[in-house]
Design an enzyme around this catalytic site. Structure first.
Site, mmCIF file in Angstrom:
data_model
loop_
_atom_site.group_PDB
_atom_site.id
_atom_site.type_symbol
_atom_site.label_atom_id
_atom_site.label_comp_id
_atom_site.label_asym_id
_atom_site.label_seq_id
_atom_site.Cartn_x
_atom_site.Cartn_y
_atom_site.Cartn_z
ATOM 1 N N ARG A 67 41.481 47.515 27.497
ATOM 2 C CA ARG A 67 41.008 46.938 28.753
ATOM 3 C C ARG A 67 41.958 45.881 29.290
ATOM 4 N NH1 ARG A 67 35.653 44.192 28.725
ATOM 5 N NH2 ARG A 67 35.956 44.220 30.979
ATOM 6 N N HIS A 71 42.938 44.716 33.327
ATOM 7 C CA HIS A 71 42.677 43.388 33.860
ATOM 8 C C HIS A 71 43.958 42.609 34.106
ATOM 9 C CE1 HIS A 71 38.173 43.126 33.365
ATOM 10 N NE2 HIS A 71 38.463 44.287 32.825
ATOM 11 N N ASN A 99 35.858 38.637 33.605
ATOM 12 C CA ASN A 99 36.487 38.458 32.296
ATOM 13 C C ASN A 99 35.691 37.595 31.333
ATOM 14 O OD1 ASN A 99 38.580 39.887 33.477
ATOM 15 N ND2 ASN A 99 39.829 38.084 33.865
ATOM 16 N N HIS A 198 36.360 54.135 29.721
ATOM 17 C CA HIS A 198 35.057 53.800 29.175
ATOM 18 C C HIS A 198 34.568 54.854 28.192
ATOM 19 C CE1 HIS A 198 34.123 50.956 32.811
ATOM 20 N NE2 HIS A 198 34.968 50.446 31.950
#
Length: 336
Positions: A67, A71, A99, A198
């Site tokens: 992830r 981000h 976050n 995911h």
């Protein structure tokens, strides 16, 4: 610091990415596989070994590490800014709305940074480390493996405001996500394939209680949710329960496969932003395609990860010794 709105963010999605040559200058440099083949030939093997060990200790860390690429790259390009801790003069990205209490496994990146410093000090950027670690986490979870393009530099700053202005909420719908990805020159296919990240990992009750009890302010659950699956989530996430409790993002949360898309077709998506990929006409066909063809999903996922990895801001950068902090400026000492 000048905060750059998303709509005018100067990200370059070309085969030649803008990479920072020094702390005060910029020059174009092509990202390429094998960038460290001469300066640090052990770099990729070193990072993979650390990620493998971390996933043995805690399988969930694979998804957490992966992830970090999303981000990091979506906020002013892939520059390791998401790794910077706050300072008295800088409010960074770690406490951003998308976050805080969500991003994790920063200590795994620290471990990889330390391992790299032992074999080739101040050679490999933290930004490149994130890209390698994300690839390794996918491959070690049963997903595809691929060559990563390297040669990035690390940012000199980070911005919580930029993160909050850019990163989507778990409540976002597919229409919003299509528009967001388009701003980064990422297609609908890229969006759906990258949402397949995911396939591994867990999400917090905080991210879904509105779907269970008050979808769109209706006071009712999301009608686009399988009733039996909803009952399971009701037990996991009661209204008075701990909203930091987590559940699998799909039915095989430690295995990178296409089960995520099969779940969406069956109305068993954990996040609202995921399930709407199947209800939204523009994205539905890709969800169904990937639910039936894991090979097609893997191929599209790799393509999307590489394209996302090309996002650069063109800002000055460096090679950080510690991924959490900017290097201290070198002060010359003169003898008189």
């Amino acid at each position: 610091m000048l905060l750059i709105p998303l709509l005018i963010l100067p990200l370059l999605l070309t085969t030649t990415a803008t990479v920072i040559a020094a702390a005060t200058t910029t020059s174009p440099l092509s990202l390429r596989p094998g960038f460290y083949s001469e300066t640090c030939p052990e770099a990729e093997a070193t990072v993979r070994r650390v990620i493998k060990d971390a996933m043995i200790r805690e399988p969930r860390s694979g998804a957490s590490v992966m992830r970090l690429q999303f981000h990091d790259c979506f906020v002013n390009g892939c520059d390791g800014s998401v790794l910077l801790d706050d300072t008295p003069d800088m409010l960074g990205e770690k406490l951003g709305l998308s976050n805080i209490n969500s991003l994790r496994s920063f200590e795994v990146i620290d471990e990889a940074r330390e391992a790299l410093e032992r074999v080739c000090p101040q050679t490999v950027s933290c930004a490149d480390l994130v890209i390698m670690a994300a690839r390794d986490a996918v491959a070690l979870s049963g997903g595809p493996d691929w060559e990563v393009k390297l040669g990035r530099k690390d940012s000199l700053t980070a911005s919580q405001e930029d993160s909050d202005n850019i990163m989507p909420s778990p409540r976002a719908n597919a229409s919003y996500l299509v528009d967001l990805f388009h701003r980064f020159n990422l297609s609908v296919k890229d969006l759906v394939a990258l949402s397949g990240s995911h396939s591994i990992g867990e999400g917090r009750c905080f991210s879904i209680v509105f779907r269970l009890y008050n979808q769109s302010g209706s006071g009712k659950p999301d009608p686009e949710m399988d009733p039996i699956y909803r009952e399971k989530l009701d037990r996991l996430c009661p209204t008075t329960g701990d909203q930091n409790v987590t559940g699998g993002l799909d039915m095989t949360p430690t295995l990178f496969d296409n089960q995520y898309f099969k779940d969406l077709v069956l109305k068993k998506g954990f996040l609202n932003s995921d399930q709407t990929l199947h209800t939204f006409e523009q994205t539905r066909a890709w969800v169904e395609k990937f639910s039936e063809d894991q090979g097609a999903f893997f191929e599209a996922f790799v393509e999307g990860m590489v394209k996302m990895g090309d996002l650069q801001s063109g800002r000055p950068g460096e090679i950080r010794r510690n991924c959490r902090v900017v290097n201290k400026p070198h002060i010359a000492h003169w003898d008189f």
